[in-house]
Design a protein around this motif. Structure first.
Motif, PDB file in Angstrom:
ATOM      1  N   VAL A  99       3.490  20.739   9.236  1.00  0.00           N
ATOM      2  CA  VAL A  99       2.170  20.306   8.868  1.00  0.00           C
ATOM      3  C   VAL A  99       1.970  18.965   8.186  1.00  0.00           C
ATOM      4  CG1 VAL A  99       0.186  21.277   7.583  1.00  0.00           C
ATOM      5  CG2 VAL A  99       1.897  23.028   8.874  1.00  0.00           C
ATOM      6  N   ASP A 100       1.404  18.228   8.807  1.00  0.00           N
ATOM      7  CA  ASP A 100       1.175  16.763   8.432  1.00  0.00           C
ATOM      8  C   ASP A 100      -0.172  16.764   8.388  1.00  0.00           C
ATOM      9  OD1 ASP A 100       3.931  16.443   8.257  1.00  0.00           O
ATOM     10  OD2 ASP A 100       3.996  14.923   9.927  1.00  0.00           O
ATOM     11  N   ILE A 101      -0.750  16.541   7.328  1.00  0.00           N
ATOM     12  CA  ILE A 101      -2.302  16.678   7.078  1.00  0.00           C
ATOM     13  C   ILE A 101      -2.704  15.367   6.903  1.00  0.00           C
ATOM     14  CG2 ILE A 101      -4.249  17.474   5.661  1.00  0.00           C
ATOM     15  CD1 ILE A 101      -2.874  19.600   6.990  1.00  0.00           C
ATOM     16  N   SER A 102      -3.698  14.813   7.598  1.00  0.00           N
ATOM     17  CA  SER A 102      -4.271  13.089   7.644  1.00  0.00           C
ATOM     18  C   SER A 102      -5.361  13.563   6.695  1.00  0.00           C
ATOM     19  CB  SER A 102      -4.565  12.898   8.842  1.00  0.00           C
ATOM     20  OG  SER A 102      -3.290  12.790   9.694  1.00  0.00           O
ATOM     21  N   ILE A 103      -5.898  12.672   5.671  1.00  0.00           N
ATOM     22  CA  ILE A 103      -6.989  12.499   4.915  1.00  0.00           C
ATOM     23  C   ILE A 103      -7.655  11.561   5.288  1.00  0.00           C
ATOM     24  CG2 ILE A 103      -7.877  12.577   2.485  1.00  0.00           C
ATOM     25  CD1 ILE A 103      -6.307  15.043   3.203  1.00  0.00           C
ATOM     26  N   ALA A 104      -8.735  11.509   5.791  1.00  0.00           N
ATOM     27  CA  ALA A 104      -9.807  10.422   6.019  1.00  0.00           C
ATOM     28  C   ALA A 104     -10.281   9.709   4.846  1.00  0.00           C
ATOM     29  CB  ALA A 104     -11.124  11.020   7.063  1.00  0.00           C
ATOM     30  N   VAL A 105     -10.100   8.254   4.605  1.00  0.00           N
ATOM     31  CA  VAL A 105     -10.700   7.877   3.411  1.00  0.00           C
ATOM     32  C   VAL A 105     -11.550   6.481   3.765  1.00  0.00           C
ATOM     33  CG1 VAL A 105      -9.647   6.399   1.599  1.00  0.00           C
ATOM     34  CG2 VAL A 105      -8.355   8.171   2.349  1.00  0.00           C
ATOM     35  N   GLY A 106     -12.585   6.533   3.341  1.00  0.00           N
ATOM     36  CA  GLY A 106     -13.726   5.446   3.750  1.00  0.00           C
ATOM     37  C   GLY A 106     -13.343   4.214   2.751  1.00  0.00           C
ATOM     38  N   THR A 107     -12.986   3.034   3.365  1.00  0.00           N
ATOM     39  CA  THR A 107     -12.889   1.777   2.370  1.00  0.00           C
ATOM     40  C   THR A 107     -13.851   0.855   2.845  1.00  0.00           C
ATOM     41  OG1 THR A 107     -11.558   0.865   4.107  1.00  0.00           O
ATOM     42  CG2 THR A 107     -10.352   2.354   2.641  1.00  0.00           C
TER      43      THR A 107
ATOM     44  N   VAL B  62      -6.973   6.618   7.939  1.00  0.00           N
ATOM     45  CA  VAL B  62      -6.642   8.043   7.655  1.00  0.00           C
ATOM     46  C   VAL B  62      -5.045   8.211   7.179  1.00  0.00           C
ATOM     47  CG1 VAL B  62      -6.689  10.406   8.884  1.00  0.00           C
ATOM     48  CG2 VAL B  62      -8.211   8.307   9.814  1.00  0.00           C
ATOM     49  N   PRO B  63      -4.625   7.960   5.975  1.00  0.00           N
ATOM     50  CA  PRO B  63      -3.116   8.101   5.500  1.00  0.00           C
ATOM     51  C   PRO B  63      -2.865   9.587   5.739  1.00  0.00           C
ATOM     52  CG  PRO B  63      -4.619   7.886   3.846  1.00  0.00           C
ATOM     53  CD  PRO B  63      -5.573   7.607   4.757  1.00  0.00           C
ATOM     54  N   VAL B  64      -1.489   9.877   5.810  1.00  0.00           N
ATOM     55  CA  VAL B  64      -0.964  11.296   6.196  1.00  0.00           C
ATOM     56  C   VAL B  64      -0.429  11.599   4.921  1.00  0.00           C
ATOM     57  CG1 VAL B  64       0.464  12.440   7.840  1.00  0.00           C
ATOM     58  CG2 VAL B  64      -0.826  10.500   8.650  1.00  0.00           C
ATOM     59  N   ILE B  65      -0.280  13.069   4.720  1.00  0.00           N
ATOM     60  CA  ILE B  65       0.554  13.399   3.843  1.00  0.00           C
ATOM     61  C   ILE B  65       1.762  14.318   4.546  1.00  0.00           C
ATOM     62  CG2 ILE B  65       0.534  15.458   1.999  1.00  0.00           C
ATOM     63  CD1 ILE B  65      -2.372  15.154   1.407  1.00  0.00           C
TER      64      ILE B  65
ATOM     65  N   LEU C 109      -1.953   7.577  -1.942  1.00  0.00           N
ATOM     66  CA  LEU C 109      -2.561   6.777  -0.643  1.00  0.00           C
ATOM     67  C   LEU C 109      -3.909   6.404  -0.729  1.00  0.00           C
ATOM     68  CD1 LEU C 109      -1.171   9.780   1.721  1.00  0.00           C
ATOM     69  CD2 LEU C 109      -0.113   7.473   1.431  1.00  0.00           C
ATOM     70  N   ALA C 110      -4.894   7.167  -1.479  1.00  0.00           N
ATOM     71  CA  ALA C 110      -6.176   6.500  -1.769  1.00  0.00           C
ATOM     72  C   ALA C 110      -6.333   5.288  -2.418  1.00  0.00           C
ATOM     73  CB  ALA C 110      -7.227   7.441  -2.556  1.00  0.00           C
ATOM     74  N   LYS C 111      -5.270   4.809  -3.195  1.00  0.00           N
ATOM     75  CA  LYS C 111      -5.222   3.748  -3.936  1.00  0.00           C
ATOM     76  C   LYS C 111      -4.718   2.470  -3.070  1.00  0.00           C
ATOM     77  CE  LYS C 111      -4.484   5.041  -8.772  1.00  0.00           C
ATOM     78  NZ  LYS C 111      -3.782   4.941  -9.953  1.00  0.00           N
ATOM     79  N   LYS C 112      -3.829   2.741  -2.292  1.00  0.00           N
ATOM     80  CA  LYS C 112      -3.248   1.881  -1.374  1.00  0.00           C
ATOM     81  C   LYS C 112      -4.414   1.317  -0.292  1.00  0.00           C
ATOM     82  CE  LYS C 112       1.746   2.764  -1.553  1.00  0.00           C
ATOM     83  NZ  LYS C 112       2.734   3.127  -0.775  1.00  0.00           N
ATOM     84  N   ALA C 113      -5.095   2.568   0.190  1.00  0.00           N
ATOM     85  CA  ALA C 113      -6.190   2.097   1.135  1.00  0.00           C
ATOM     86  C   ALA C 113      -7.141   1.596   0.721  1.00  0.00           C
ATOM     87  CB  ALA C 113      -6.542   3.707   1.676  1.00  0.00           C
ATOM     88  N   ASN C 114      -7.755   1.620  -0.453  1.00  0.00           N
ATOM     89  CA  ASN C 114      -8.715   0.863  -1.227  1.00  0.00           C
ATOM     90  C   ASN C 114      -8.520  -0.544  -1.501  1.00  0.00           C
ATOM     91  OD1 ASN C 114     -11.060   2.899  -1.225  1.00  0.00           O
ATOM     92  ND2 ASN C 114      -9.756   3.882  -2.676  1.00  0.00           N
ATOM     93  N   ASN C 115      -7.075  -1.037  -1.601  1.00  0.00           N
ATOM     94  CA  ASN C 115      -6.602  -1.997  -2.038  1.00  0.00           C
ATOM     95  C   ASN C 115      -6.098  -2.839  -0.839  1.00  0.00           C
ATOM     96  OD1 ASN C 115      -6.898  -1.457  -4.619  1.00  0.00           O
ATOM     97  ND2 ASN C 115      -4.845  -0.918  -5.245  1.00  0.00           N
TER      98      ASN C 115
ATOM     99  N   ILE D  58      -8.487  16.246   7.416  1.00  0.00           N
ATOM    100  CA  ILE D  58      -9.647  16.770   6.659  1.00  0.00           C
ATOM    101  C   ILE D  58     -10.348  15.715   6.389  1.00  0.00           C
ATOM    102  CG2 ILE D  58     -10.172  17.817   4.326  1.00  0.00           C
ATOM    103  CD1 ILE D  58      -7.578  19.310   4.611  1.00  0.00           C
ATOM    104  N   SER D  59     -11.762  15.771   6.342  1.00  0.00           N
ATOM    105  CA  SER D  59     -12.581  14.609   6.318  1.00  0.00           C
ATOM    106  C   SER D  59     -13.739  15.219   5.255  1.00  0.00           C
ATOM    107  CB  SER D  59     -13.382  13.990   7.418  1.00  0.00           C
ATOM    108  OG  SER D  59     -14.522  13.009   7.238  1.00  0.00           O
TER     109      SER D  59
END
Length: 466
Positions: free
Chosen positions: A328-336, A342-345, A363-369, A384-385
């Protein structure tokens, strides 16, 4: 790189002038009457240097023993005087900054912006430009410390790995000399000074009187009908090219809509118990794990439980086969600011609440940066969005290919609900599951969404595995 070594040959009675080419073994006499001659040795470092000396390095002596042996064997009694100079390269001051390797699945990108200007000082590995790809933004770093002499590419150009972007001068002299060249050409193109023009004799030119003709009256503007729409002028519009990330997202979402048989089912979740759990333990959780306890970790754990109960949601169609994933690899949609990523856990089924919160935060910090890598977004078996962070009340999310389903979270709204025969206010959230109806039937989709609802409304089920 090439180097030239000059050798003087002195003989008491007679001497020979030789030219030794690519190898000292292939020497041939050229003249036999000169009293003094020169030997010119032209060689390449790679391939031929070993046959002449053991190593040629800047600042090191050259081993010329094989050359002495050859000259002694060809001309007995000849003495040799050697005058050496350092092996050098004329272009050693300038280095090229090139586009780095961007990933296995990325062949090119767009030069989005320059972070420096010509003449700026840069350090080694300091970013000087950014290349935008379909997935991430990659920095072009300076290979050496020095001064940017010029940019050889322009913003908006399509570049590939290895494309030269800029020229770096390791010394200030090389960069200072570059701007002087255009100034010379500009001076040549300027008109002569006014004093020179005044010295030339003026010629009297007779001009005929100009008779102005009356201009014809302009026709009146055409009358527009009442039904014709009045469009705004073009000056009030701006045309901006789409970024590669935005084009990639648009292509993938349209392909998803054209390929999958999309169907969405909804449910409503009472968030009272999960919010109470977070409120009671958030301080102790932060003190022990160093990260805040959020609602997303609860939904990730609920999604893991639902995927384990309904494995078809975690599967995917591949041609005429169905691939069941045992992970189970969960992708989390992140708006930047640059677009949706969509980084993956990875292995979310083996992580606890603290590990999930830490991974989401990182992952959220890396996506925004803009520093997230391609590997951190590759794969994923379920997405998951959370549109609720922007205030979305209800939506129908689109599947992230090649997955088969996506869970949509929304904003929490306090509503009057009937609990135990009484009307009480409750924090409620709509959840939506969009799934590929070619693979997943409505029964499995509804059961999966009910499992999400049960776990979120009573997190103790995770502890008891019921």
């Amino acid at each position: 790189m090439f180097g030239v070594f000059r050798r003087k040959i002195v003989s008491g009675s007679s001497s020979s002038a030789l030219i030794i080419g690519k190898s000292w073994r292939r020497a041939r006499p050229v003249a036999s009457t000169a009293a003094e001659g020169e030997i010119l040795l032209h060689t390449r470092i790679i391939g031929y240097a070993r046959s002449i000396c053991h190593a040629i390095q800047p600042g090191s002596a050259v081993n010329l023993r094989p050359l002495r042996e050859v000259m002694t064997s060809l001309q007995p009694g000849v003495s040799i005087q050697l005058q050496n100079r350092m092996f050098s390269s004329d272009s050693g001051d300038l280095v090229d900054a090139m586009v780095p390797f961007m990933g296995e699945s990325i062949s090119d990108g767009t030069l989005a912006t320059f972070l420096k200007k010509p003449g700026d000082r840069v350090e080694i590995d300091e970013p000087i430009a950014q290349v935008e790809t379909d997935k991430v933004t990659i920095d072009v770093a300076s290979p050496e410390a020095g001064i940017i002499q010029e940019f050889v590419a322009k913003e908006g150009d399509t570049v590939e790995p290895g494309t030269k972007v800029a020229i770096i001068s390791k010394s200030a002299e090389g960069a200072a000399a570059a701007p002087s060249k255009p100034a010379t050409s500009e001076a040549a193109s300027q008109p002569p000074p006014a004093a020179d023009v005044a010295e030339k004799p003026k010629q009297k030119v007779e001009t005929a009187p100009v008779i102005e003709k009356p201009k014809p009256a302009s026709p009146p503007p055409p009358k527009t009908s009442a039904s014709e729409p009045q469009l705004p002028p073009k000056e009030r519009e701006r045309r901006v090219p789409m970024t590669r990330l935005r084009k990639r997202v648009a292509t993938r979402l349209k392909d998803s809509q054209n390929t999958f048989a999309l169907l969405t089912t909804f449910n409503e979740v009472d968030m009272t118990n999960l919010m109470k759990l977070r409120s009671e333990y958030k301080d102790a959780f932060l003190e022990k794990h160093g990260v805040k306890l959020g609602l997303m970790s609860g939904f990730v754990k609920a999604a893991v439980s639902g995927l384990q109960n309904q494995p078809i949601i975690n599967a995917v169609i591949d041609g005429d086969d169905i691939i069941y994933r045992d992970y189970v690899d969960i992708s989390i949609a992140v708006g930047t600011p640059k677009g949706l990523v969509v980084p993956v856990i990875r292995n979310a089924d083996k992580m606890n609440f603290a590990e999930i919160e830490k991974e989401i935060n990182t992952l959220a910090k890396k996506a925004n940066n803009g520093t997230i890598s391609i590997d951190e977004m590759a794969g994923g078996s379920f997405t998951i969005s959370n549109g609720g962070v922007y205030g979305s009340l209800l939506s129908t999310p689109i599947i992230n290919p090649p997955q088969s389903a996506i869970l949509g979270m929304h904003s929490i709204v306090t509503k009057p609900m009937v609990v135990g025969g009484n009307i009480v206010p409750r924090p409620m959230m709509y959840i939506a599951l969009t799934y590929d109806h070619r693979l997943i039937d409505g029964r499995e989709a509804v059961f999966f969404l009910r499992r999400i609802k049960d776990v979120v409304e009573d997190p103790r089920r995770l502890l008891l595995d019921i």
